[in-house]
Scaffold this motif. Structure first.
Motif, PDB file in Angstrom:
ATOM      1  N   VAL A   4       0.826  -1.219   0.000  1.00  0.00           N
ATOM      2  CA  VAL A   4       0.000   0.000   0.000  1.00  0.00           C
ATOM      3  C   VAL A   4       0.852   1.257   0.000  1.00  0.00           C
ATOM      4  CG1 VAL A   4      -2.002  -1.109   1.074  1.00  0.00           C
ATOM      5  CG2 VAL A   4      -0.259  -0.019   2.528  1.00  0.00           C
ATOM      6  N   GLU A 118      -1.051  14.599  12.612  1.00  0.00           N
ATOM      7  CA  GLU A 118      -1.019  13.862  11.355  1.00  0.00           C
ATOM      8  C   GLU A 118       0.403  13.378  11.124  1.00  0.00           C
ATOM      9  OE1 GLU A 118      -1.964  14.562   6.601  1.00  0.00           O
ATOM     10  OE2 GLU A 118      -1.697  16.311   7.906  1.00  0.00           O
ATOM     11  N   HIS A 140      -4.028  10.979  13.071  1.00  0.00           N
ATOM     12  CA  HIS A 140      -4.274  10.410  11.739  1.00  0.00           C
ATOM     13  C   HIS A 140      -2.941   9.946  11.160  1.00  0.00           C
ATOM     14  CE1 HIS A 140      -6.169   9.657   7.930  1.00  0.00           C
ATOM     15  NE2 HIS A 140      -5.327  10.477   7.319  1.00  0.00           N
ATOM     16  N   HIS A 142      -1.179   7.944   7.958  1.00  0.00           N
ATOM     17  CA  HIS A 142      -1.442   7.510   6.581  1.00  0.00           C
ATOM     18  C   HIS A 142      -0.138   7.389   5.797  1.00  0.00           C
ATOM     19  CE1 HIS A 142      -0.772  11.580   4.899  1.00  0.00           C
ATOM     20  NE2 HIS A 142      -1.282  11.980   6.045  1.00  0.00           N
ATOM     21  N   ASP A 143      -0.157   6.493   4.832  1.00  0.00           N
ATOM     22  CA  ASP A 143       0.999   6.306   3.952  1.00  0.00           C
ATOM     23  C   ASP A 143       2.278   6.063   4.748  1.00  0.00           C
ATOM     24  OD1 ASP A 143      -0.546   6.891   1.519  1.00  0.00           O
ATOM     25  OD2 ASP A 143      -0.649   8.914   2.356  1.00  0.00           O
ATOM     26  N   THR A 163      -6.781   7.051  13.656  1.00  0.00           N
ATOM     27  CA  THR A 163      -7.288   6.529  12.388  1.00  0.00           C
ATOM     28  C   THR A 163      -6.059   6.246  11.518  1.00  0.00           C
ATOM     29  OG1 THR A 163      -7.521   8.731  11.412  1.00  0.00           O
ATOM     30  CG2 THR A 163      -9.468   7.796  12.484  1.00  0.00           C
ATOM     31  N   ALA A 164      -6.143   5.151  10.780  1.00  0.00           N
ATOM     32  CA  ALA A 164      -5.005   4.776   9.942  1.00  0.00           C
ATOM     33  C   ALA A 164      -5.512   4.346   8.571  1.00  0.00           C
ATOM     34  CB  ALA A 164      -4.223   3.643  10.590  1.00  0.00           C
ATOM     35  N   GLU A 165      -4.804   4.786   7.542  1.00  0.00           N
ATOM     36  CA  GLU A 165      -5.092   4.331   6.192  1.00  0.00           C
ATOM     37  C   GLU A 165      -3.770   4.223   5.441  1.00  0.00           C
ATOM     38  OE1 GLU A 165      -7.178   7.234   3.640  1.00  0.00           O
ATOM     39  OE2 GLU A 165      -6.881   8.636   5.278  1.00  0.00           O
ATOM     40  N   ASP A 166      -3.731   3.264   4.534  1.00  0.00           N
ATOM     41  CA  ASP A 166      -2.506   2.973   3.799  1.00  0.00           C
ATOM     42  C   ASP A 166      -1.329   2.816   4.757  1.00  0.00           C
ATOM     43  OD1 ASP A 166      -3.862   2.961   1.410  1.00  0.00           O
ATOM     44  OD2 ASP A 166      -3.480   5.066   1.008  1.00  0.00           O
ATOM     45  N   TRP A 168       1.262   0.054   6.166  1.00  0.00           N
ATOM     46  CA  TRP A 168       1.821  -1.239   5.791  1.00  0.00           C
ATOM     47  C   TRP A 168       2.728  -1.726   6.912  1.00  0.00           C
ATOM     48  CZ3 TRP A 168       6.079  -2.324   1.727  1.00  0.00           C
ATOM     49  CH2 TRP A 168       6.060  -3.670   1.357  1.00  0.00           C
ATOM     50  N   VAL A 186      -3.144  -1.982   5.641  1.00  0.00           N
ATOM     51  CA  VAL A 186      -4.555  -1.678   5.959  1.00  0.00           C
ATOM     52  C   VAL A 186      -4.914  -0.329   5.413  1.00  0.00           C
ATOM     53  CG1 VAL A 186      -4.694  -3.117   7.989  1.00  0.00           C
ATOM     54  CG2 VAL A 186      -3.918  -0.770   8.220  1.00  0.00           C
TER      55      VAL A 186
END
Length: 186
Positions: A4, A118, A140, A142-143, A163-166, A168, A186
């Motif tokens: 991801v 972030e 947050h 991410h990436d 919150t977590a996105e992308d 790995w 995820v």
């Protein structure tokens, strides 16, 4: 599992991300910088991430260029910590959380006692927990790549919201273990 995080050849051109629209307080970090005073501009960036995080006011942006940063990072104020790309920006050190959070193990990146943080565009490869939060709300992530770490990839304390996105997480040595485990993004 599917990767991801973009590979280095698919990362944005740098050395820094474009300035986010509406960003007011911005400082820059580049591992190869030789700046020793009045650092933080694009032309004279900080050499270390922690130094930049400590220097900015709440709500500021810390834009991190490519390189290996042999330090852990403690974030204890509202800040946007944004690396160029997780395939190019590596945090490899360890930081201890303050004494008020003894239940949390040392981590590569730790967020504590704040709101609205972030963290993005980094790879954390630390001989400790990858990213840990304690007393931190509205974080947050991410990436981010968490790899080659010992313990938890992402530790979220009882009094934290993340919150977590992308994200790995792979090649993690479990607590008390000696062999790598591989997980998925995820």
């Amino acid at each position: 599992c599917e990767r991801v995080i973009p590979r280095a050849e698919n990362c944005p051109e740098g050395p820094f991300l474009e300035l986010p629209e509406g960003a007011v307080d911005v400082v820059y970090v580049l591992a190869s910088s030789e700046c020793s005073e009045n650092c933080g501009s694009k032309e004279a960036p900080y050499a270390g991430i922690q130094e930049a995080v400590d220097a900015v006011p709440g709500g500021a942006y810390v834009l991190v260029g490519p390189g290996v940063y042999g330090e852990g990072v403690l974030i204890n104020r509202s800040v946007h910590l944004l690396g160029l790309c997780a395939s190019l920006v590596f945090v490899t050190g360890v930081v201890e959380l303050p004494g008020e959070y003894p239940e949390v193990l040392p981590a590569g990146v730790a967020v504590t006692g704040t709101e609205f943080v972030e963290v993005g565009g980094l790879a954390v490869s630390s001989p400790a927990v990858g990213l840990a939060t304690a007393g931190a709300r509205n974080v947050h992530v991410h990436d981010v790549e968490l790899a080659g770490i010992a313990g938890f990839g992402l530790y979220v304390g009882d009094d934290s919201t993340v919150t977590a996105e992308d994200l790995w997480v792979h090649d993690v040595v479990p607590v008390g273990g000696s062999e790598f485990m591989t997980g998925c993004g995820v």
